[in-house]
Design an enzyme around this catalytic site. Structure first.
Site, PDB file in Angstrom:
ATOM      1  N   ARG A 227      44.889  52.286 -10.538  1.00 36.16           N
ATOM      2  CA  ARG A 227      44.199  51.628 -11.648  1.00 36.16           C
ATOM      3  C   ARG A 227      42.745  52.087 -11.663  1.00 36.16           C
ATOM      4  NH1 ARG A 227      44.741  45.895 -14.505  1.00 36.16           N
ATOM      5  NH2 ARG A 227      43.032  46.156 -15.975  1.00 36.16           N
TER       6      ARG A 227
ATOM      7  N   ARG B  49      43.808  44.327 -10.652  1.00 36.62           N
ATOM      8  CA  ARG B  49      44.948  43.473 -11.029  1.00 36.62           C
ATOM      9  C   ARG B  49      46.009  44.345 -11.682  1.00 36.62           C
ATOM     10  NH1 ARG B  49      40.581  41.023 -14.404  1.00 36.62           N
ATOM     11  NH2 ARG B  49      40.457  42.231 -16.346  1.00 36.62           N
TER      12      ARG B  49
ATOM     13  N   ASP C 273      42.463  52.059 -17.395  1.00 36.41           N
ATOM     14  CA  ASP C 273      41.604  50.997 -17.923  1.00 36.41           C
ATOM     15  C   ASP C 273      40.139  51.428 -17.941  1.00 36.41           C
ATOM     16  OD1 ASP C 273      41.126  48.464 -18.979  1.00 36.41           O
ATOM     17  OD2 ASP C 273      40.769  47.590 -16.999  1.00 36.41           O
ATOM     18  N   GLY C 274      39.387  50.892 -18.889  1.00 34.72           N
ATOM     19  CA  GLY C 274      37.944  51.104 -18.920  1.00 34.72           C
ATOM     20  C   GLY C 274      37.440  51.936 -20.090  1.00 34.72           C
ATOM     21  N   ASN C 275      38.308  52.237 -21.036  1.00 40.87           N
ATOM     22  CA  ASN C 275      37.867  53.038 -22.199  1.00 40.87           C
ATOM     23  C   ASN C 275      36.753  52.343 -22.978  1.00 40.87           C
ATOM     24  OD1 ASN C 275      39.920  54.743 -21.498  1.00 40.87           O
ATOM     25  ND2 ASN C 275      41.232  54.269 -23.268  1.00 40.87           N
ATOM     26  N   GLY C 276      36.933  51.038 -23.200  1.00 43.03           N
ATOM     27  CA  GLY C 276      35.965  50.291 -24.005  1.00 43.03           C
ATOM     28  C   GLY C 276      34.603  50.230 -23.340  1.00 43.03           C
TER      29      GLY C 276
ATOM     30  N   TRP D 116      33.482  52.288 -21.064  1.00 43.91           N
ATOM     31  CA  TRP D 116      32.929  53.661 -21.046  1.00 43.91           C
ATOM     32  C   TRP D 116      32.173  53.916 -22.347  1.00 43.91           C
ATOM     33  CZ3 TRP D 116      33.377  57.928 -24.181  1.00 43.91           C
ATOM     34  CH2 TRP D 116      32.987  59.169 -23.638  1.00 43.91           C
TER      35      TRP D 116
ATOM     36  N   GLU E 199      50.330  42.550 -24.585  1.00 52.74           N
ATOM     37  CA  GLU E 199      49.177  41.660 -24.823  1.00 52.74           C
ATOM     38  C   GLU E 199      48.060  42.349 -25.607  1.00 52.74           C
ATOM     39  OE1 GLU E 199      50.713  41.872 -21.726  1.00 52.74           O
ATOM     40  OE2 GLU E 199      51.796  40.018 -22.182  1.00 52.74           O
ATOM     41  N   ASN E 200      48.095  43.671 -25.666  1.00 54.69           N
ATOM     42  CA  ASN E 200      46.999  44.388 -26.345  1.00 54.69           C
ATOM     43  C   ASN E 200      46.981  44.163 -27.869  1.00 54.69           C
ATOM     44  OD1 ASN E 200      47.062  47.181 -24.003  1.00 54.69           O
ATOM     45  ND2 ASN E 200      45.656  45.437 -24.050  1.00 54.69           N
TER      46      ASN E 200
HETATM   47  C1  IPE Z   1      45.855  47.033 -19.063  1.00 54.79           C
HETATM   48  O1  IPE Z   1      44.524  46.997 -19.411  1.00 54.79           O
HETATM   49  C2  IPE Z   1      46.675  47.651 -20.175  1.00 54.79           C
HETATM   50  C3  IPE Z   1      46.543  49.086 -20.372  1.00 54.79           C
HETATM   51  C4  IPE Z   1      45.821  49.890 -19.621  1.00 54.79           C
HETATM   52  C5  IPE Z   1      47.287  49.626 -21.481  1.00 54.79           C
HETATM   53  P1  IPE Z   1      43.892  45.702 -20.113  1.00 54.79           P
HETATM   54  O2  IPE Z   1      42.481  46.052 -20.409  1.00 54.79           O
HETATM   55  O3  IPE Z   1      44.732  45.288 -21.267  1.00 54.79           O
HETATM   56  O4  IPE Z   1      44.014  44.615 -18.966  1.00 54.79           O
HETATM   57  P2  IPE Z   1      43.169  43.286 -18.719  1.00 54.79           P
HETATM   58  O5  IPE Z   1      43.126  42.540 -20.036  1.00 54.79           O
HETATM   59  O6  IPE Z   1      41.803  43.700 -18.279  1.00 54.79           O
HETATM   60  O7  IPE Z   1      43.901  42.566 -17.637  1.00 54.79           O
HETATM   61  C1  IPE Z   2      42.243  50.781 -21.610  1.00 54.02           C
HETATM   62  O1  IPE Z   2      40.881  50.591 -21.820  1.00 54.02           O
HETATM   63  C2  IPE Z   2      42.980  51.165 -22.867  1.00 54.02           C
HETATM   64  C3  IPE Z   2      43.882  50.108 -23.391  1.00 54.02           C
HETATM   65  C4  IPE Z   2      44.108  48.962 -22.831  1.00 54.02           C
HETATM   66  C5  IPE Z   2      44.536  50.384 -24.631  1.00 54.02           C
HETATM   67  P1  IPE Z   2      40.315  49.234 -22.431  1.00 54.02           P
HETATM   68  O2  IPE Z   2      40.360  49.341 -23.919  1.00 54.02           O
HETATM   69  O3  IPE Z   2      41.023  48.077 -21.851  1.00 54.02           O
HETATM   70  O4  IPE Z   2      38.816  49.289 -21.928  1.00 54.02           O
HETATM   71  P2  IPE Z   2      37.991  48.095 -21.298  1.00 54.02           P
HETATM   72  O5  IPE Z   2      38.800  47.585 -20.146  1.00 54.02           O
HETATM   73  O6  IPE Z   2      37.805  47.076 -22.365  1.00 54.02           O
HETATM   74  O7  IPE Z   2      36.715  48.736 -20.855  1.00 54.02           O
HETATM   75 MG    MG Z   3      40.730  46.919 -20.188  1.00 55.47          MG
END
Ligand code: IPE
Ligand code: IPE
Ligand code: MG
Length: 250
Positions: free
Chosen positions: A195, A201, A27-30, A32, A74-75
């Site tokens: 995580r 979570r 998690d956290g690509n966005g 970053w 959910e993505n």
């Molecule tokens: C969990 O991350 C799903 C993946 C890493 C693929 P999310 O970014 O979707 O989770 P929430 O929405 O913060 O709980």
């Molecule tokens: C995880 O990073 C990748 C996927 C869920 C596909 P996010 O895209 O959820 O990045 P944040 O959590 O918004 O920073």
């Molecule tokens: Mg995320």
């Protein structure tokens, strides 16, 4: 992170007690990307490099199964352009990484509702699964269109169908029957769930399987996850005492 530091953490790890199955919520690509004023898709692309490093790190440790949470049920709620960018990146990665995975002795398998994925991606997954089917070094389990609740519902439906057809009695519904209906039926439960991304979570990840997993939260966004973070997580795992509801002495 300094190389010498990486080497020293690696040396503290007992190779005979590494977790058999490590599962990672990447998690956290966005965030970053946002912190660099880049589009979210750039974060996902940078996350791909972290995936490469992590696979190699797991191979170095001798971990048998690595599950990576790539895309949740959910993505799909995300904006269409982000979903499209993720699908394009996955498509490209499956083509570009297949040979390297195969050379490294890695078997690819997928857990999730692959039937609902775009047909080209389904086709590529089937190709890479076939190519790597006999590989023994490590299982790379990709959680794709995966949701823990949906997975348990699917297992319940299968059991209900068996009962309705008279092939299973009510008494024969047990934990093993549920586990056998999950996507991970042929895998051991995860020992360690990591995580990244500063959230603590599960986000619908391996709800059944992680019942007794050790949890580790790495304080970095996924694209910044280095092998050193993995080694630190495994070293911490080895300091934990797992009890499975028993007493410290077993
Ligand atoms: C969990 O991350 C799903 C993946 C890493 C693929 P999310 O970014 O979707 O989770 P929430 O929405 O913060 O709980
Ligand atoms: C995880 O990073 C990748 C996927 C869920 C596909 P996010 O895209 O959820 O990045 P944040 O959590 O918004 O920073
Ligand atoms: Mg995320």
């Amino acid at each position: 992170m300094a190389k010498s530091q990486g080497a020293s953490t690696l040396e503290t790890i007992d190779r005979l007690r590494v977790p058999a199955h490590v599962a990672i919520i990447m998690d956290g690509n966005g965030r970053w990307a946002a912190s660099r004023s880049l589009p979210r898709s750039a974060g996902h692309r940078a996350g791909r490099e972290a995936i490469r490093r992590t696979i190699e790190g797991c191979r170095r440790l001798g971990i048998r199964v690595l599950t990576l949470y790539l895309f949740s049920t959910e993505n799909w709620r995300r904006p269409a352009d982000e979903v499209d960018a993720l699908m394009a990146l996955l498509h490209e990665s499956l083509i570009q990484e297949a040979e390297e995975l195969h050379r490294s002795g890695i078997r690819l398998r997928v857990c999730g509702d692959v039937e609902a994925m775009p047909p080209e991606i389904r086709g590529l997954i089937a190709q890479v699964e076939t190519l790597t089917r006999e590989n023994q070094a490590m299982v790379l389990n990709i959680a794709l269109n995966y949701g823990g609740r949906a997975e348990i519902v699917r297992a319940a439906r299968r059991i209900a169908a068996e009962v309705a057809a008279g092939r299973r009695s009510l008494e024969a519904i047990d934990e093993a029957a549920v586990a056998a209906g999950l996507y991970t039926a042929d895998l051991p439960d995860p020992d360690l769930v990591i995580r990244t991304g500063r959230e603590q979570r599960l986000s619908n990840f391996l709800l059944w399987q992680a019942a007794y997993a050790e949890l580790y939260f790495a304080d970095v966004f996924w694209p910044d996850f280095e092998q050193e973070h993995l080694f630190t997580a495994v070293a911490e795992y080895q300091r934990r005492q797992r009890r499975f509801g028993g007493t410290p002495d077993g």
